[in-house]
Scaffold this active site. Structure first.
Site, PDB file in Angstrom:
ATOM      1  N   ASP A 156       0.827  -1.204   0.000  1.00 35.96           N
ATOM      2  CA  ASP A 156       0.000   0.000   0.000  1.00 35.96           C
ATOM      3  C   ASP A 156       0.870   1.267   0.000  1.00 35.96           C
ATOM      4  O   ASP A 156       1.819   1.366   0.803  1.00 35.96           O
ATOM      5  CB  ASP A 156      -0.871  -0.041   1.271  1.00 35.96           C
ATOM      6  CG  ASP A 156      -1.899   1.051   1.323  1.00 35.96           C
ATOM      7  OD1 ASP A 156      -2.832   1.005   0.506  1.00 35.96           O
ATOM      8  OD2 ASP A 156      -1.761   1.947   2.176  1.00 35.96           O
ATOM      9  N   GLU A 211       1.966  -0.136  -4.842  1.00 36.63           N
ATOM     10  CA  GLU A 211       1.115   0.994  -5.198  1.00 36.63           C
ATOM     11  C   GLU A 211       1.984   2.239  -5.082  1.00 36.63           C
ATOM     12  O   GLU A 211       2.284   2.692  -3.965  1.00 36.63           O
ATOM     13  CB  GLU A 211      -0.089   1.089  -4.250  1.00 36.63           C
ATOM     14  CG  GLU A 211      -1.055   2.174  -4.682  1.00 36.63           C
ATOM     15  CD  GLU A 211      -2.036   2.592  -3.603  1.00 36.63           C
ATOM     16  OE1 GLU A 211      -3.115   3.074  -3.937  1.00 36.63           O
ATOM     17  OE2 GLU A 211      -1.722   2.457  -2.403  1.00 36.63           O
TER      18      GLU A 211
END
Ligand code: NOJ
Length: 466
Positions: A156, A211
């Site tokens: 993330d 990400e």
């Protein structure tokens, strides 16, 4: 080989629906138990697939025991695991903004009078990756799951773990925009190299897809390192690209130019849990079908977001049913398995069902050879059997306002993809002799290419011998 990516299932107060983790080594009772996770990992492997799980390295929940201890006093063991600063004058330490509601990225903790940094909600304090104990603890989390057999992680906002050591103000142009969208610090790459060597120390093909929310392809490409950082990095420029031939030609060309063939392999994605579904963004089902054909024939790893294979549009979620602080409920509604009242779910779903559930459900589409689901399935099958699509080169042959044509090639296996981005028929005048293998609208398959594409039609074609 296919893989499943699961978004976070860890114990969490769910302020950001699992992206606020209170225990990285557990399973929230809402989803089950650690035993269930083990059974799931084994069941995925039994089916010849891989499983990757979400790892949230940049921030914890404010209910994580590390943060509870950190905020208990200025001298607590975990204080420096987070980013604390004194205010500047009456306000926060600098002008950084958090995501979601554009609020300051700092919240004052009344007990100590200091501010803590949070790139997202105040309930998601940022970890201080400069502290070696934080790095060690987060490596421990990776080991915990690798030892249980997961094949990898989706990391993330991983470009946001290293912070500007001086925490300088953003200039006035950038000041209103969430800080993490600009975060690009050299020391993040050191952290990623440590993580990569940890992954590589395991047997099998363990991997991490990052990400990296940076819109410059070159900046994004740097996160592959020299093959010693992330294995894959989502291409965010293309995720946000409009449905236009020129924009997609540029994304493909930039990706080919910036990603070293030696070290980096592209990762393409059209939709995810953070932005409106591409069927709605691109304007309709015909565009979504053409986009599917493009996604599954690009050079690189395609990621499919749950429900796009059913052609789900963005849902119009009524205000009273909305739960997400970032307003992203419309792409997160539950996919329908069948046409029954509960759409095949055993319990009341946490959000309303996707629109047109009676029509767009797995059971109905599985039976219809022309459905979106079967288009995805066919393309995935063809891709698995074609070395040109799996590993071949890509070359953009042509693009104009309406038409994008590229070739995928591996030795004597060569395929052509043509996508009409417009609502009008488009001619490809000097096209070579081609046979249509797959048409996004299932028209003309098995026939010779006639030199034009129907509105929003995409074709996968093979050379036709004279
Ligand atoms: C990116 C995730 O994709 C998003 O859903 C989440 O809200 C933020 N990171 C914060 O973790």
């Amino acid at each position: 080989m296919g893989a499943i990516w699961l978004s976070p299932f860890y114990p969490s107060p769910m302020k950001d629906f699992g992206y606020d983790v209170a225990d990285y080594c557990g399973v929230d009772p809402v989803f089950g138990t650690l035993d269930d996770a083990d059974r799931l990992i084994a069941a995925v492997h039994e089916r010849g697939m891989r499983i990757i799980i979400d790892w949230v390295p940049g921030h914890t929940s404010d209910e994580h025991p590390w943060f509870v201890d950190a905020r208990s006093s200025r001298t607590s063991k975990h204080r420096d695991w987070y980013v604390w600063r004194d205010g500047s004058g009456d306000g926060p330490p600098n002008n950084w903004r958090a995501a979601f509601k554009g609020v300051p990225a700092w919240t004052r903790d009344p007990a100590s009078g200091q501010y803590f940094l949070h790139s997202f909600l105040p309930g998601q304090p940022d970890l201080n990756w400069e502290n070696p104990d934080v790095r060690e603890a987060m490596h421990g989390v990776l080991r915990f799951w690798l030892d249980r057999g997961v094949d990898g992680f989706r990391a993330d906002v991983v470009h946001n773990i290293g912070k500007d050591p001086l925490l300088l103000d953003l200039d006035s142009e950038q000041a209103g925009v969430p800080r993490f969208l600009f975060n690009d610090e050299a020391h993040t790459h050191e952290y990623l190299r440590e993580i990569r060597s940890l992954l590589d120390s395991y047997d099998g093909d363990r991997m991490m897809v990052g990400e990296v929310v940076l819109f410059s392809t070159e900046q994004m490409a740097a996160y592959y390192g020299r093959g010693d950082e992330l294995n894959l990095v989502f291409n965010f420029k293309s995720l946000y690209a409009p449905w236009r031939a020129r924009a997609w030609a540029e994304c493909i060309r930039e990706s080919e130019a910036a990603l070293s063939p030696q070290y980096a392999w592209p990762a393409w994605v059209l939709s995810n849990h953070d932005l409106p579904r591409h069927r709605t963004r691109y304007g309709g089902e015909a565009q979504a079908r053409a986009a599917a054909l493009m996604l599954l024939t690009l050079r690189g790893t395609p990621f499919v977001y749950m429900g796009e294979e059913l052609g789900l549009p963005e849902a119009d979620v009524p205000d009273e049913a909305r739960v997400d602080p970032g307003g992203r409920d419309g792409c997160r509604v539950c996919i329908p398995w069948d046409a029954s009242l509960g759409a095949g779910w055993s319990e009341e779903p946490w959000l309303p069902l996707a629109p047109e559930a009676g029509l767009r459900n797995v059971e109905a589409q599985a039976q219809d050879p022309a459905s979106m689901l079967n288009l995805y399935r066919r393309l995935i099958r063809i891709r698995a059997n074609s070395s040109a699509l799996r590993e071949g080169s890509i070359e953009v042959l042509r693009h104009c306002g309406k038409l994008l044509v590229y070739r995928r090639c591996m030795q004597d296996d060569s395929l052509i993809v043509a996508v009409n981005f417009s609502a009008a028929e488009v001619l490809w005048e000097d096209a070579p002799a081609l046979a249509v293998e797959v048409a996004s609208d299932a028209r003309g398959e098995g026939e010779a290419f006639g030199g034009s594409l129907r509105p929003y039609q995409a074709l996968l074609m093979s050379p036709r011998l004279a």
